[in-house]
Design an enzyme around this catalytic site. Structure first.
Site, short mmCIF file in Angstrom:
data_model
loop_
_atom_site.label_atom_id
_atom_site.label_comp_id
_atom_site.label_asym_id
_atom_site.label_seq_id
_atom_site.Cartn_x
_atom_site.Cartn_y
_atom_site.Cartn_z
N TYR A 140 0.82 -1.21 0.00
CA TYR A 140 0.00 0.00 0.00
C TYR A 140 0.86 1.26 0.00
CZ TYR A 140 -4.76 -1.79 0.84
OH TYR A 140 -5.99 -2.36 0.73
N LYS A 191 2.88 -15.30 1.89
CA LYS A 191 3.03 -16.01 0.61
C LYS A 191 4.52 -16.29 0.46
CE LYS A 191 1.27 -17.61 -3.26
NZ LYS A 191 0.33 -18.74 -3.34
N ASP A 223 -3.43 -18.02 0.09
CA ASP A 223 -4.47 -18.67 -0.71
C ASP A 223 -5.17 -19.76 0.11
OD1 ASP A 223 -2.06 -20.05 -0.77
OD2 ASP A 223 -2.22 -20.66 -2.87
N ASP A 247 -6.47 -6.82 4.16
CA ASP A 247 -7.61 -6.14 3.53
C ASP A 247 -8.55 -7.18 2.94
OD1 ASP A 247 -9.13 -4.01 2.37
OD2 ASP A 247 -8.16 -4.44 0.45
N ASP A 251 -12.40 -8.80 4.62
CA ASP A 251 -13.69 -8.75 3.91
C ASP A 251 -14.30 -10.15 3.86
OD1 ASP A 251 -13.53 -6.01 3.32
OD2 ASP A 251 -14.33 -6.33 1.29
C1 IPM Z 1 -10.38 -1.01 4.20
C2 IPM Z 1 -10.65 -0.38 2.87
C3 IPM Z 1 -9.49 0.55 2.51
C4 IPM Z 1 -8.25 -0.30 2.41
C5 IPM Z 1 -9.69 1.38 1.23
C6 IPM Z 1 -10.98 2.18 1.27
C7 IPM Z 1 -8.53 2.28 0.98
O1 IPM Z 1 -10.88 -1.34 1.91
O2 IPM Z 1 -10.25 -0.27 5.20
O3 IPM Z 1 -10.33 -2.24 4.26
O4 IPM Z 1 -7.97 -0.90 1.36
O5 IPM Z 1 -7.53 -0.39 3.40
MG MG Z 2 -10.98 -3.34 2.67
#
Ligand code: IPM
Ligand code: MG
Length: 359
Positions: A140, A191, A223, A247, A251
């Protein structure tokens, strides 16, 4: 002493969900919580106002605060802007400016929501997982980065994945300390079979584990970790991983709990100063319709009380109030199922406050 909270609502559903979380903070004020709130702009809202997604006074307010409450940033409106001024840059910028390197993303399944998960109830029942994501390094932020034109005229995009031993140690310690207070199991995700950078990550975690004999460290390729998260998520206690893998995996983990609308997060610096935000995004498609789920933001307030304001009892109260509301069958659209009462953002916030006032 009065604690200062910086409130950064951001874009999309950000202002709506933050308003509900602020209601909860106001209710706690009546119960003796000594805080003042100061608002700042971030993301697209800040760009529209000041031409930058992270104005200097937002950084100043946030630096001066004891904790920060953030909604979400981003939206269609700003998608075609240069990447350097996109709303997301505001979020990445504040994480970096404040050195919020440790991102804690708990995935807890409220028993009332077992049916809301897309996974079978027995796979997720009782799930209580903590993802510790490195937040201010890795791909990042790595340099060099950009898009360049090659000699033959073709364009090439490039980013750099880079971690220093000190950065891995720093996030590793946070994760080991958390694992120590939980079930004592830490899974480091990398990884290492392909990327040298994460081979070093793995070696550094292994070396660090010598200081934590009470924690059982395991390693997993990312993975496989993604697969295991949906196959048998309860095998995990604490996971620690890089910025980008965290990240993605967080999710994924959120859906185990029924909805990404339920998951809070804390981003902490070395001194446990923190920024608190739901892990979901700004959802511009449902903004302004009073249908977003404010619970992730309200639960982020609970994390703020626990980690930055030293108010563990109030944190418990907020979490208990959320549970009461779910027990009553109140559900926003994202977690709604047959037989439950569908409510909007504001009604959900009011219900949590009402449950809190009863305590
Ligand atoms: C998160 C989001 C952010 C990230 C984006 C909005 C920059 O997806 O906080 O997980 O990738 O960190
Ligand atoms: Mg995110």
């Amino acid at each position: 002493m009065t604690k200062k909270i910086a409130v950064l609502p951001g874009d999309g559903i950000g202002p709506e969900i933050v308003a509900e979380a602020v209601k909860v903070l106001d209710a706690l004020k009546h119960q003796g919580l000594d805080i003042t709130l100061e608002y700042g702009l971030i993301g697209g809202a800040a760009y529209d106002d000041a031409g930058t997604p992270l104005p200097a006074d937002t950084v100043a307010i946030s630096k001066a605060a004891d904790a920060i409450l953030l909604g979400a940033v981003g939206g269609y409106k700003w998608e075609s802007l240069d990447i350097s001024v996109r709303p997301e840059k505001g979020l990445l910028g504040i994480r970096s400016e404040l050195n919020l390197f440790a991102n804690l993303r708990p995935a807890i399944l409220y028993p009332q929501l077992a049916d809301a998960s897309t996974l079978k109830a027995d796979v997720v029942a009782g799930l209580d997982l903590m993802i510790v994501r490195e937040l201010t390094g890795g791909i990042y932020f790595g340099q060099p980065r950009g898009v360049r034109t090659l000699e033959n005229g073709e364009k090439e995009g490039f980013n750099t994945l880079v971690y220093r031993e000190s950065e891995v140690n720093r996030i590793g310690k946070v994760a080991f300390d958390i694992a120590r207070k939980r079930q004592g199991r830490l899974c480091s995700v990398d990884k290492a079979n392909v990327l040298e950078c994460t081979e070093l990550w793995r070696e550094t975690m292994t070396t660090l584990s010598a200081d934590y004999n009470d924690v059982e460290l395991s390693h997993m390729y990312v993975d496989n970790a993604a697969m295991q998260l949906v196959r048998a998520p309860k095998q995990f206690d604490v996971m620690v991983t890089t910025n980008m893998f965290g990240d993605i995996l967080s999710d994924c983990a959120s859906m185990l709990t029924g909805s990404i609308g339920m998951l809070p997060s804390a981003s902490l610096d070395e001194n446990s100063k923190g920024m608190y935000e739901p892990i979901h995004g700004s959802a511009p498609d449902i903004a302004g319709q009073n249908i977003a789920n404010p619970l992730a933001t309200i639960l982020s307030v609970a994390m703020m009380l626990r980690y930055s304001l030293n108010e563990a009892e109030m944190a418990d109260k907020v979490e208990a109030a959320v549970s009461v509301v779910l027990d009553k069958g109140l559900r926003t659209a994202d977690i709604h199922s047959e037989g439950m009462t569908k409510v909007g953002t504001v009604e959900m916030g009011d219900a949590v406050v009402a449950a809190l006032d009863k305590k």
